[in-house]
Write a protein that holds these residues in place. Structure first.
Motif, mmCIF file in Angstrom:
data_model
loop_
_atom_site.group_PDB
_atom_site.id
_atom_site.type_symbol
_atom_site.label_atom_id
_atom_site.label_comp_id
_atom_site.label_asym_id
_atom_site.label_seq_id
_atom_site.Cartn_x
_atom_site.Cartn_y
_atom_site.Cartn_z
ATOM 1 N N LEU A 98 0.846 -1.190 0.000
ATOM 2 C CA LEU A 98 0.000 0.000 0.000
ATOM 3 C C LEU A 98 0.882 1.241 0.000
ATOM 4 O O LEU A 98 1.668 1.452 0.918
ATOM 5 C CB LEU A 98 -0.904 0.011 1.235
ATOM 6 C CG LEU A 98 -1.798 1.246 1.404
ATOM 7 C CD1 LEU A 98 -2.840 1.310 0.293
ATOM 8 C CD2 LEU A 98 -2.458 1.247 2.781
ATOM 9 N N ILE A 99 0.761 2.057 -1.051
ATOM 10 C CA ILE A 99 1.534 3.296 -1.171
ATOM 11 C C ILE A 99 0.600 4.444 -0.801
ATOM 12 O O ILE A 99 -0.407 4.680 -1.476
ATOM 13 C CB ILE A 99 2.079 3.480 -2.591
ATOM 14 C CG1 ILE A 99 2.946 2.277 -2.993
ATOM 15 C CG2 ILE A 99 2.893 4.767 -2.696
ATOM 16 C CD1 ILE A 99 3.448 2.322 -4.424
ATOM 17 N N THR A 100 0.926 5.175 0.270
ATOM 18 C CA THR A 100 -0.012 6.137 0.821
ATOM 19 C C THR A 100 0.684 7.364 1.391
ATOM 20 O O THR A 100 1.860 7.310 1.764
ATOM 21 C CB THR A 100 -0.859 5.463 1.931
ATOM 22 O OG1 THR A 100 -1.719 6.432 2.534
ATOM 23 C CG2 THR A 100 0.027 4.865 3.011
ATOM 24 N N SER A 101 -0.066 8.448 1.474
ATOM 25 C CA SER A 101 0.401 9.644 2.176
ATOM 26 C C SER A 101 0.138 9.527 3.667
ATOM 27 O O SER A 101 0.640 10.320 4.462
ATOM 28 C CB SER A 101 -0.316 10.889 1.633
ATOM 29 O OG SER A 101 -1.699 10.848 1.984
ATOM 30 N N GLY A 102 -0.681 8.555 4.047
ATOM 31 C CA GLY A 102 -1.051 8.393 5.440
ATOM 32 C C GLY A 102 -2.139 9.344 5.891
ATOM 33 O O GLY A 102 -2.607 9.246 7.032
ATOM 34 N N ILE A 103 -2.550 10.246 5.020
ATOM 35 C CA ILE A 103 -3.560 11.237 5.377
ATOM 36 C C ILE A 103 -4.957 10.641 5.173
ATOM 37 O O ILE A 103 -5.277 10.164 4.088
ATOM 38 C CB ILE A 103 -3.418 12.516 4.529
ATOM 39 C CG1 ILE A 103 -1.995 13.071 4.613
ATOM 40 C CG2 ILE A 103 -4.441 13.560 4.961
ATOM 41 C CD1 ILE A 103 -1.572 13.503 5.993
ATOM 42 N N GLY A 104 -5.752 10.671 6.213
ATOM 43 C CA GLY A 104 -7.127 10.208 6.084
ATOM 44 C C GLY A 104 -7.339 8.743 6.408
ATOM 45 O O GLY A 104 -8.471 8.255 6.326
ATOM 46 N N ILE A 105 -6.292 8.024 6.788
ATOM 47 C CA ILE A 105 -6.434 6.625 7.184
ATOM 48 C C ILE A 105 -6.249 6.550 8.698
ATOM 49 O O ILE A 105 -5.168 6.813 9.211
ATOM 50 C CB ILE A 105 -5.415 5.720 6.467
ATOM 51 C CG1 ILE A 105 -5.634 5.770 4.956
ATOM 52 C CG2 ILE A 105 -5.534 4.275 6.967
ATOM 53 C CD1 ILE A 105 -4.679 4.888 4.166
#
Length: 375
Positions: A98-105
Motif C-alpha cells: 500500500l503506497i499512501t500519504s497516510g492522510i485520512g487513514i
C-alpha cells in the motif's frame, strides 16, 4: 496491430512476463504537491474502476505471472472500498504493498486493511520538519498526521518503506531523512529525486537541485548504504539532469511491470500517457495477457530495433534501453529520440545548461496541484 518487435539482428522479441503491477485506484488526493507525478488531466471519480473490475484485473495479473501489486493513487485511502480492493488482490495470491500519504487513514481503518491482506506499507514524506512538510504538501498539519500514521504502522506490525521525495528545497536535509527512517524502524527508504514530468515541469525553477546537491546526495546515500547494510535497504533515484547516462526506464519498456490507471487504461509505465500518439487498451475491454503480449503500446519500444543512433551502436543499449521514452518526449519532443539525459545525445549540453539556470530559481514561487471540486 504492430508487428512483433525485433532486436538489432532482426530476430523477433518474445516478451517476458511481468512480475509487478502498479494499481492506481484513484487520482484523488488531499495533498497539493508541486511535483505531483499524476497526469495533468486527472481521471474523474465517475470513471474510476469499481472494486469488482479491480478484482478481475488482479486475477488476470496473477495468471500472467505478476507476483506483487502496488496499490496507489492519488491517495488510495480516499476510496471507501479500499479494504475490498486489497482483499481481492490478496485472494488472487498477490503480495500487496500500500503506497499512501497516510492522510485520512485512521488506526482502526489501518487495522481493517491489515485484516484485508496488506503485506507492506510505503509512506511518502514531503520534508523532515513540520514547516517544510506542510508547505511542500500544501496540507497544514500533514507532518503530525504522517508521524501518527507511521506509529500505527509499527504498532500493527507492517514492514515499512519511507518514500522520501527530494529536491532543491530539502535535499540538504537528506541525512536527517535517513535518520528519521531509522527512528521509524523502516526496512527500506526510497530516496527519489523529483522527476520533471507533468505537473513538476511547472515548478522546475523552485525544485531543480544544483549539481552540488546532486553530488552531495549520492555521497550521503553511498555512505548510508555501507553503514546500514543488513539493517535497511536504500534505493536511490538520482537527479536525471546531472547524469551521464539515463536510467533504464521500468527496467526496459514493458519488460517487468505494468500500470493500470484509475479508469482501467493499461500502461507500460506511469507517464506513458504523455506520449500523444499512443493509444492504450482498457482492462474493461481486453484481457491483460492480450494487452501485455499483443498491444501496440506495449510493443512500441520492446527490443532494440526501434532505437535511433547513437543508441543503436552503443554498448549500453541493453543496459539502459535508450533511457526514458516519456522523458525523451518531454525534453526532445520525440518519444523515439535518444533520452537527452544521456551524454551522447546532441541535446544533452543544452539540457545541462538549462538545469544550471533553473537550479538558481526562486524557491518561493510554486504552483500547487489542488484538485477541483467534483474531481
Amino acid at each position: 496491430m504492430t508487428e512483433r518487435p525485433r532486436d538489432i539482428d532482426g530476430n523477433p522479441v518474445t516478451p517476458g512476463l511481468p512480475i509487478a503491477m502498479l494499481a492506481e485506484i484513484t487520482h484523488r488526493c488531499p495533498l497539493a504537491c508541486p511535483y505531483c507525478s499524476n497526469p495533468v488531466e486527472l481521471t474523474r471519480v465517475g470513471l474510476e474502476l469499481p472494486a469488482t473490475d479491480w478484482a478481475r484485473a488482479f486475477r488476470q495479473a496473477a495468471d500472467l505471472g505478476v507476483l506483487q501489486v502496488h496499490i496507489s493513487g492519488g491517495e488510495p485511502g480516499v476510496r471507501r472500498d479500499l479494504a475490498d480492493i486489497v482483499a481481492s488482490a490478496r485472494e488472487a495470491g498477490l503480495y500487496v504493498n500500500l503506497i499512501t500519504s497516510g492522510i485520512g487513514i485512521t488506526r482502526e481503518r489501518l487495522q481493517d486493511l491489515d485484516r484485508a491482506g496488506v503485506d507492506h506499507v510505503q509512506l511518502s514524506l514531503q520534508g523532515i520538519r513540520p514547516d517544510m512538510a506542510d508547505r511542500i504538501s500544501g496540507h497544514p498539519g500533514s507532518w503530525n498526521k504522517k508521524m501518527a500514521f507511521a506509529e500505527w504502522v509499527t504498532e500493527i506490525g507492517f514492514p515499512l518503506t519511507i518514500n522520501a521525495v527530494v529536491h532543491r528545497q530539502n535535499m540538504d536535509r537528506l541525512p536527517d531523512m535517513i535518520q528519521l527512517a531509522e527512528t521509524l524502524d523502516a526496512r527500506r527508504i526510497e530516496v527519489a529525486t523529483v522527476q520533471f514530468h507533468g505537473w513538476a515541469n511547472l515548478n522546475r525553477k523552485a525544485l531543480m537541485p544544483t549539481r552540488e546537491q546532486a553530488a552531495f546526495a549520492r555521497q550521503i546515500v553511498n555512505d548510508a548504504r555501507l553503514r546500514l547494510r543488513g539493517r535497511m535497504v536504500i534505493d536511490y533515484v538520482p537527479a536525471d539532469h546531472h547524469a551521464i547516462y539515463p536510467k533504464a526506464c521500468m527496467g526496459g519498456w514493458a519488460t517487468t511491470g505494468l500500470n493500470i490507471a484509475p479508469d482501467g487504461s493499461v500502461l507500460p509505465c506511469h507517464a506513458a500517457q504523455t506520449i500523444p500518439w499512443m493509444t492504450f487498451d482498457n482492462i474493461r475491454d481486453r484481457s491483460l495477457r492480450d494487452i501485455w503480449m499483443q498491444s501496440d503500446a506495449f510493443n512500441a519500444f520492446r527490443g532494440t530495433e526501434w532505437m535511433p543512433e547513437p543508441c543503436q551502436s552503443c554498448d549500453r543499449k541493453t543496459v539502459d534501453f535508450g533511457g526514458c521514452r516519456c522523458q525523451a518526449m518531454a525534453l526532445a519532443g520525440n518519444a523515439r529520440a535518444t533520452d537527452p539525459v544521456c551524454s551522447k545525445s546532441p541535446l544533452h549540453a543544452g539540457l545541462v545548461a538549462a538545469a544550471e539556470v533553473e537550479s538558481q530559481g526562486d524557491t518561493d514561487e510554486m504552483v500547487y496541484r489542488r484538485l477541483k471540486k467534483g474531481r
